[in-house]
Design an enzyme around this catalytic site. Structure first.
Site: not given
Ligand code: NAD
Length: 508
Positions: A206, A259-261, A264, A281, A315, A412
């Protein structure tokens, strides 16, 4: 630097047919389930845009819970098909073929990523797409290195004349839900697919709703390379519906989430339904600590690049810098100068060093941190402007005079915004570095390698770099401590995410 050119920005003509088609047709893209494109059952689509200009590039299908059911069923089915009987060397050969496919389409994939995400040419073409190919090359080796152990037990109640023999084997964890963010779509996808395929798992992917195009193209290339149908399924759509349905699905054995904390946390809660294995992550607020003896010719561009690369949407970006007071003015001015001289523009223009942020909403969010810092009395040394016809460009920004309870200092931001503060004592700098809910990465800048070695142990982070920042390699595990998540991607350790241990104990 004058930014006049950003007001009328247009996309230069891409070299690849695929990218040119995006700029002329804005067609509908379907889901990919069980080896073929298939329409989503909701009939809903989401626009995906070029963030530099706002032009709609394509309309991606918004998957429903029924589509997730179909994709998970296909992935489950694939686990008992030809995929299950492929030998490690056959999986390894397939992974090499995937790497070769990526390399053969490197310019096209870079153009897709630039148009969809806003990357600069060099970031996509020379850093991220090659890194995606390298993930498949690295895990091609890991596919052939899956090993269990023999175990000598102390069991003494076996029948007369018999022996106890025991050993462990590794087995694929099963169906993996791979959920990825928008900042580095292709390479972060590769970091999940390559070890999952090496281990023999099947996947429902996804991608982020803002940047799904490179995942769909990668999926086509992977099938051209020979992946059996159903082993990889791509579900596009809204995170709160499609993503949430996938994270909670009882047919999924493991979630690999980046994705975001905040998201997560939601994924972790959803995984409780059937106790899925989960790796997270998540976000970061990584510090760069500059010691008084740092080699400034390396440190100034290194710290600047650590925050401005990919518009700070990384990130591990060093969004905080603690610099020894004796060199503070020189270093911080050097970083600000680096920022002021960066060429902003459309990523398809090869002179561009920094493109737009991924969306107007993200640019507005970043600007609100900068405005908040100004209101709280901090000084903006450079940048802080929002530009472009679509309001998606934020100029490279350096802020001083912050306190660590200000949002710009502790949250962040995920944009090209550095907070820089002077320190007098190294223990004070380490304490500030660790005073964060995040623990993803950090860097130390010094000529004194024995201090660096000692201090690297004091920084609470999953990765500590010395005299560099954001240096990635397929062999280097990456992941967070504290609320930056848990589990590691890349490197040998990543195989553990996708393999179970089974103990076999026999009386023979
Ligand atoms: P996000 O958390 O908004 O979305 C990430 C993914 O999760 C997307 O595909 C989104 O559609 C999906 N998503 C959203 N809500 C969901 C839910 N309730 N259940 C399941 N999936 C859901 O993150 P973003 O804004 O796309 O990306 C930026 C974030 O990602 C930043 O916080 C960044 O630090 C983090 N990031 C971390 C790493 C790492 O390796 N630690 C790497 C890259 C990005």
């Amino acid at each position: 630097m004058s930014y006049q050119h950003l007001q009328q920005i247009t996309a230069p003509t891409p070299g690849s047919e695929l990218a040119r088609a995006l700029l002329t047709t804005a067609g509908e893209r379907q889901l990919f389930i069980n080896g073929e494109y298939t329409p989503g059952s909701s009939g809903e689509y989401i626009d995906t845009c070029d963030p530099a200009t706002g032009q709609v590039l394509a309309r991606i299908s918004n998957a429903s819970a029924a589509d997730i059911d179909r994709a998970v069923a296909a992935a489950r089915n694939a686990l008992s098909g030809p995929w299950a009987s492929m030998t490690p060397i056959e999986r390894s050969t397939l992974l090499i073929r995937i790497a070769e496919k990526i390399e053969a389409h490197i310019d096209e994939l870079a153009e897709l990523e630039i148009l969809d995400q806003g990357k600069a040419w060099a970031v996509a073409r020379w850093a991220e797409i090659p890194a995606a190919a390298n993930q498949f090359r690295y895990f091609a080796g890991q596919a052939m290195s899956i090993e269990g152990r023999t175990i000598t037990t102390s069991v003494n109640y076996q029948p007369q004349g018999k022996q106890v023999q025991a050993w462990t084997v590794r087995e694929p964890v099963g169906v993996v839900a791979a959920i990825t963010p928008w900042n580095s779509p292709l390479v972060l996808t590769a970091m999940k697919l390559a070890p999952a395929f090496a281990a023999g798992c099947s996947v429902v992917l996804k991608p982020a709703e803002l940047t799904s195009l490179s995942a769909l193209r990668l999926c086509e290339l992977i099938h051209e390379a020979g992946l059996p149908a159903g082993v990889l399924n791509v579900i596009t759509g809204d995170g709160r519906t499609a993503g949430a349905a996938l994270a909670a699905h009882p047919g999924v054995d493991k979630v690999a989430f980046t994705g975001s904390t905040a998201t997560g946390r939601a994924v972790l809660a959803a995984s409780g339904s059937n106790l899925k294995r989960v790796t997270l992550e998540l976000g970061g607020k990584s510090p760069a600590i500059v010691l008084p003896d740092a080699e400034l010719d390396i440190t100034i561009p290194g710290v600047a690049n650590g925050i401005f690369f990919n518009g700070g949407q990384v990130c591990v970006a060093n969004s905080r810098a603690y610099i020894h007071r004796s060199i503070f003015d020189q270093v911080v001015e050097g970083i600000a100068d680096y920022g002021r001289n960066m060429q902003l523009g459309h990523g398809l223009d090869q002179a561009t060093q920094m493109g737009p942020l991924v969306s107007k909403a993200q640019a507005d969010r970043v600007l609100s941190f900068i405005d908040g810092a100004k209101r709280d009395g901090a000084s903006v040394l450079c940048g802080g402007e929002q530009l472009g016809p679509n309001g998606t460009f934020i100029t490279p920004t350096v802020i001083t005079g912050t306190r660590n309870d200000m949002p710009v200092h502790c949250d962040e931001v995920f944009g090209p915004v550095l907070v820089a503060e002077p320190y007098d004592d190294i223990d004070e700098a380490i304490a500030w570095a660790n005073d964060s809910e995040y623990g993803l990465a950090g860097s130390l800048w010094t000529r004194d390698l024995s201090s660096a070695q000692r201090l690297s142990r004091a920084v609470k982070a999953g990765t500590v770099w010395i005299n560099t920042h954001s240096m990635f390699d397929a062999s280097l595990p990456i992941g967070g401590m504290k609320q930056s998540g848990y589990g590691r991607e890349s490197g040998q350790l990543a195989m553990d995410n996708y393999l179970e241990w089974k103990t076999i104990c026999a009386v023979v």
